[in-house]
Design a protein around this motif. Structure first.
Motif, PDB file in Angstrom:
ATOM      1  N   GLY A 115       0.812  -1.201   0.000  1.00 24.77           N
ATOM      2  CA  GLY A 115       0.000   0.000   0.000  1.00 24.77           C
ATOM      3  C   GLY A 115       0.849   1.255   0.000  1.00 24.77           C
ATOM      4  N   GLU A 116       0.164   2.392   0.033  1.00 27.98           N
ATOM      5  CA  GLU A 116       0.842   3.682  -0.006  1.00 27.98           C
ATOM      6  C   GLU A 116       1.288   4.075   1.401  1.00 27.98           C
ATOM      7  OE1 GLU A 116       0.149   7.737  -2.533  1.00 27.98           O
ATOM      8  OE2 GLU A 116      -1.503   7.055  -1.275  1.00 27.98           O
ATOM      9  N   HIS A 117       2.542   4.526   1.487  1.00 30.26           N
ATOM     10  CA  HIS A 117       3.116   4.972   2.758  1.00 30.26           C
ATOM     11  C   HIS A 117       3.458   6.455   2.658  1.00 30.26           C
ATOM     12  CE1 HIS A 117       3.569   0.647   3.042  1.00 30.26           C
ATOM     13  NE2 HIS A 117       3.889   0.755   4.328  1.00 30.26           N
ATOM     14  N   ARG A 118       3.197   7.196   3.723  1.00 26.63           N
ATOM     15  CA  ARG A 118       3.538   8.610   3.762  1.00 26.63           C
ATOM     16  C   ARG A 118       4.739   8.808   4.686  1.00 26.63           C
ATOM     17  NH1 ARG A 118      -0.711  13.199   5.610  1.00 26.63           N
ATOM     18  NH2 ARG A 118      -0.414  12.172   7.659  1.00 26.63           N
ATOM     19  N   ILE A 119       5.777   9.441   4.142  1.00 24.87           N
ATOM     20  CA  ILE A 119       6.999   9.707   4.883  1.00 24.87           C
ATOM     21  C   ILE A 119       7.063  11.204   5.147  1.00 24.87           C
ATOM     22  CG2 ILE A 119       9.511   9.480   4.894  1.00 24.87           C
ATOM     23  CD1 ILE A 119       9.117   7.231   2.795  1.00 24.87           C
ATOM     24  N   CYS A 120       7.102  11.575   6.416  1.00 17.09           N
ATOM     25  CA  CYS A 120       7.076  12.988   6.789  1.00 17.09           C
ATOM     26  C   CYS A 120       8.276  13.320   7.668  1.00 17.09           C
ATOM     27  CB  CYS A 120       5.794  13.323   7.560  1.00 17.09           C
ATOM     28  SG  CYS A 120       4.275  13.049   6.610  1.00 17.09           S
ATOM     29  N   ILE A 121       8.782  14.515   7.486  1.00 16.29           N
ATOM     30  CA  ILE A 121       9.884  15.007   8.304  1.00 16.29           C
ATOM     31  C   ILE A 121       9.626  16.468   8.629  1.00 16.29           C
ATOM     32  CG2 ILE A 121      11.286  15.606   6.280  1.00 16.29           C
ATOM     33  CD1 ILE A 121      13.746  14.755   7.956  1.00 16.29           C
ATOM     34  N   GLN A 122       9.966  16.837   9.856  1.00 17.77           N
ATOM     35  CA  GLN A 122       9.736  18.214  10.305  1.00 17.77           C
ATOM     36  C   GLN A 122      10.916  18.663  11.151  1.00 17.77           C
ATOM     37  OE1 GLN A 122       6.222  18.753  12.675  1.00 17.77           O
ATOM     38  NE2 GLN A 122       6.165  20.969  12.329  1.00 17.77           N
ATOM     39  N   ALA A 123      11.414  19.854  10.842  1.00 14.89           N
ATOM     40  CA  ALA A 123      12.544  20.427  11.573  1.00 14.89           C
ATOM     41  C   ALA A 123      12.110  21.756  12.168  1.00 14.89           C
ATOM     42  CB  ALA A 123      13.743  20.619  10.647  1.00 14.89           C
ATOM     43  N   GLN A 124      12.066  21.815  13.491  1.00 15.55           N
ATOM     44  CA  GLN A 124      11.663  23.035  14.188  1.00 15.55           C
ATOM     45  C   GLN A 124      12.812  23.512  15.067  1.00 15.55           C
ATOM     46  OE1 GLN A 124       8.088  21.708  16.240  1.00 15.55           O
ATOM     47  NE2 GLN A 124       6.808  22.757  14.714  1.00 15.55           N
ATOM     48  N   PRO A 125      13.060  24.833  15.085  1.00 15.36           N
ATOM     49  CA  PRO A 125      14.131  25.360  15.948  1.00 15.36           C
ATOM     50  C   PRO A 125      13.760  25.199  17.418  1.00 15.36           C
ATOM     51  CG  PRO A 125      12.877  27.147  14.949  1.00 15.36           C
ATOM     52  CD  PRO A 125      12.400  25.890  14.293  1.00 15.36           C
ATOM     53  N   ASN A 126      14.758  24.917  18.235  1.00  9.90           N
ATOM     54  CA  ASN A 126      14.519  24.740  19.665  1.00  9.90           C
ATOM     55  C   ASN A 126      14.262  26.057  20.383  1.00  9.90           C
ATOM     56  OD1 ASN A 126      14.752  21.930  19.679  1.00  9.90           O
ATOM     57  ND2 ASN A 126      16.980  22.022  19.773  1.00  9.90           N
ATOM     58  N   SER A 127      14.778  27.169  19.851  1.00  7.97           N
ATOM     59  CA  SER A 127      14.530  28.485  20.460  1.00  7.97           C
ATOM     60  C   SER A 127      13.576  29.272  19.581  1.00  7.97           C
ATOM     61  CB  SER A 127      15.853  29.243  20.626  1.00  7.97           C
ATOM     62  OG  SER A 127      16.462  29.472  19.372  1.00  7.97           O
ATOM     63  N   TRP A 128      12.752  30.099  20.221  1.00  7.54           N
ATOM     64  CA  TRP A 128      11.748  30.846  19.449  1.00  7.54           C
ATOM     65  C   TRP A 128      12.386  31.909  18.563  1.00  7.54           C
ATOM     66  CZ3 TRP A 128      10.949  36.128  20.043  1.00  7.54           C
ATOM     67  CH2 TRP A 128      11.602  36.729  21.145  1.00  7.54           C
ATOM     68  N   MET A 129      13.639  32.271  18.868  1.00 12.48           N
ATOM     69  CA  MET A 129      14.333  33.232  18.020  1.00 12.48           C
ATOM     70  C   MET A 129      15.184  32.551  16.944  1.00 12.48           C
ATOM     71  SD  MET A 129      15.606  36.113  20.771  1.00 12.48           S
ATOM     72  CE  MET A 129      16.319  37.063  19.438  1.00 12.48           C
ATOM     73  N   GLY A 130      15.197  31.230  16.963  1.00 13.63           N
ATOM     74  CA  GLY A 130      16.010  30.508  15.995  1.00 13.63           C
ATOM     75  C   GLY A 130      15.454  30.612  14.588  1.00 13.63           C
ATOM     76  N   LYS A 131      16.343  30.495  13.638  1.00 17.22           N
ATOM     77  CA  LYS A 131      15.927  30.545  12.233  1.00 17.22           C
ATOM     78  C   LYS A 131      15.435  29.173  11.817  1.00 17.22           C
ATOM     79  CE  LYS A 131      19.184  34.240  11.139  1.00 17.22           C
ATOM     80  NZ  LYS A 131      20.326  34.669  10.306  1.00 17.22           N
ATOM     81  N   SER A 132      14.311  29.150  11.106  1.00 16.65           N
ATOM     82  CA  SER A 132      13.672  27.884  10.762  1.00 16.65           C
ATOM     83  C   SER A 132      13.847  27.513   9.289  1.00 16.65           C
ATOM     84  CB  SER A 132      12.179  27.952  11.097  1.00 16.65           C
ATOM     85  OG  SER A 132      11.555  29.001  10.368  1.00 16.65           O
ATOM     86  N   LYS A 133      14.603  28.303   8.537  1.00 18.79           N
ATOM     87  CA  LYS A 133      14.794  27.978   7.125  1.00 18.79           C
ATOM     88  C   LYS A 133      15.813  26.847   7.026  1.00 18.79           C
ATOM     89  CE  LYS A 133      15.704  30.057   2.611  1.00 18.79           C
ATOM     90  NZ  LYS A 133      16.092  31.283   1.882  1.00 18.79           N
ATOM     91  N   THR A 134      15.336  25.698   6.569  1.00 18.26           N
ATOM     92  CA  THR A 134      16.193  24.514   6.557  1.00 18.26           C
ATOM     93  C   THR A 134      16.139  23.827   5.200  1.00 18.26           C
ATOM     94  OG1 THR A 134      14.378  23.167   7.446  1.00 18.26           O
ATOM     95  CG2 THR A 134      15.965  24.081   9.024  1.00 18.26           C
ATOM     96  N   LYS A 135      17.160  23.014   4.992  1.00 27.29           N
ATOM     97  CA  LYS A 135      17.247  22.167   3.804  1.00 27.29           C
ATOM     98  C   LYS A 135      17.428  20.732   4.286  1.00 27.29           C
ATOM     99  CE  LYS A 135      20.139  21.227  -0.247  1.00 27.29           C
ATOM    100  NZ  LYS A 135      21.379  21.605  -0.973  1.00 27.29           N
ATOM    101  N   ILE A 136      16.501  19.869   3.883  1.00 24.06           N
ATOM    102  CA  ILE A 136      16.522  18.478   4.332  1.00 24.06           C
ATOM    103  C   ILE A 136      16.966  17.601   3.169  1.00 24.06           C
ATOM    104  CG2 ILE A 136      15.173  16.615   5.363  1.00 24.06           C
ATOM    105  CD1 ILE A 136      13.203  18.796   6.312  1.00 24.06           C
ATOM    106  N   ASN A 137      18.103  16.958   3.332  1.00 28.43           N
ATOM    107  CA  ASN A 137      18.622  16.053   2.304  1.00 28.43           C
ATOM    108  C   ASN A 137      18.193  14.630   2.621  1.00 28.43           C
ATOM    109  OD1 ASN A 137      20.065  18.140   0.954  1.00 28.43           O
ATOM    110  ND2 ASN A 137      21.713  17.956   2.449  1.00 28.43           N
ATOM    111  N   LEU A 138      17.609  13.973   1.635  1.00 28.47           N
ATOM    112  CA  LEU A 138      17.141  12.601   1.807  1.00 28.47           C
ATOM    113  C   LEU A 138      17.732  11.717   0.717  1.00 28.47           C
ATOM    114  CD1 LEU A 138      14.229  14.575   2.107  1.00 28.47           C
ATOM    115  CD2 LEU A 138      13.851  12.575   3.544  1.00 28.47           C
ATOM    116  N   ASP A 139      18.109  10.537   1.117  1.00 29.45           N
ATOM    117  CA  ASP A 139      18.678   9.553   0.192  1.00 29.45           C
ATOM    118  C   ASP A 139      18.067   8.206   0.528  1.00 29.45           C
ATOM    119  OD1 ASP A 139      20.112   8.117  -1.602  1.00 29.45           O
ATOM    120  OD2 ASP A 139      22.067   8.371  -0.635  1.00 29.45           O
TER     121      ASP A 139
END
Length: 218
Positions: A103-127
């Motif tokens: 069947g169909e599987h959904r793969i999800c990833i989420q990156a959140q900064p630990n500090s509220w002032m942290g920058k959240s712009k990220t690049k996620i490399n997957l292989d």
């Protein structure tokens, strides 16, 4: 003819390399990013992922550490009401999933900064690599062969130690038999000496008694 030749080459490549390899990047500002994969029963999904953060100072993406971001990786079975089968955390890691049902599987990833002032712009490399568990696990054949060789070496050493121990036990048994034999002979020799001594004393006493009688001492 060229088309037929190209199709044959593609077919040969597909037969030689049955697993599917996918490498791509996802860009996120803290939101959850997902993609879907159709997996058949018994299919093994193996992959690696890493998260990089955008640095305004270098105008590029750099490696992150666990103190900066909270990264979660999840795999859900879409066909089974989005039942979650994998949940792990880390700014980088590996994913190993064996599909128990097709069947169909959904793969999800989420990156959140630990500090509220942290920058959240990220690049996620997957292989990712998708194939049967037997074909993908065959890549570890070298490691398995190496371990098997080490086990054989250890077995040889154990057998050698056992042979040496058996030789020592045999020598100890032989020495014990010789010691018991010597002790037995020594005991019988002592008994014989004692008997000879007693007989000698008796004979001397009889001889002396006869001598004294002849001398009319007794």
């Amino acid at each position: 003819m060229l088309l037929v030749s190209a199709l044959l080459q593609l077919a040969i490549v597909a037969l030689l390399f049955p697993s599917q390899v996918a490498a791509f990047s996802l860009y996120s500002n803290g939101e959850r990013r997902c993609f879907y994969k159709e997996l058949s029963k018994g299919t093994l999904l193996q992959g690696k992922y890493s998260v990089k953060a955008y640095d305004d100072g270098i105008q590029s993406y750099r490696d992150t550490n666990p103190q900066e971001f909270d990264v979660s990786m999840e795999v859900e079975e879409v066909f089974d009401d989005y039942h979650r089968v994998v949940h792990q955390k880390g700014v980088s890691g590996e994913l190993n999933l064996l599909a128990l049902d097709s069947g169909e599987h959904r793969i999800c990833i989420q990156a959140q900064p630990n500090s509220w002032m942290g920058k959240s712009k990220t690049k996620i490399n997957l292989d990712f690599e998708i194939g049967s568990d037997v074909k993908l696990d065959s890549k570890q054949k070298t490691v398995v062969d190496s371990l098997h060789q080490k086990v054989n070496i250890l077995n040889d050493k154990v057998l050698s130690i056992r042979r040496e121990q058996k030789l020592v036990r045999d020598r100890e048994a032989q020495f014990r038999d010789i010691s018991e034999s010597v002790n037995s002979h020594a005991m019988w020799w002592s008994v014989i000496q004692l008997v000879v001594l007693v007989l000698t004393c008796i004979w001397q006493m009889r001889h002396l008694r006869t001598f004294f009688v002849k001398q009319k001492v007794l």
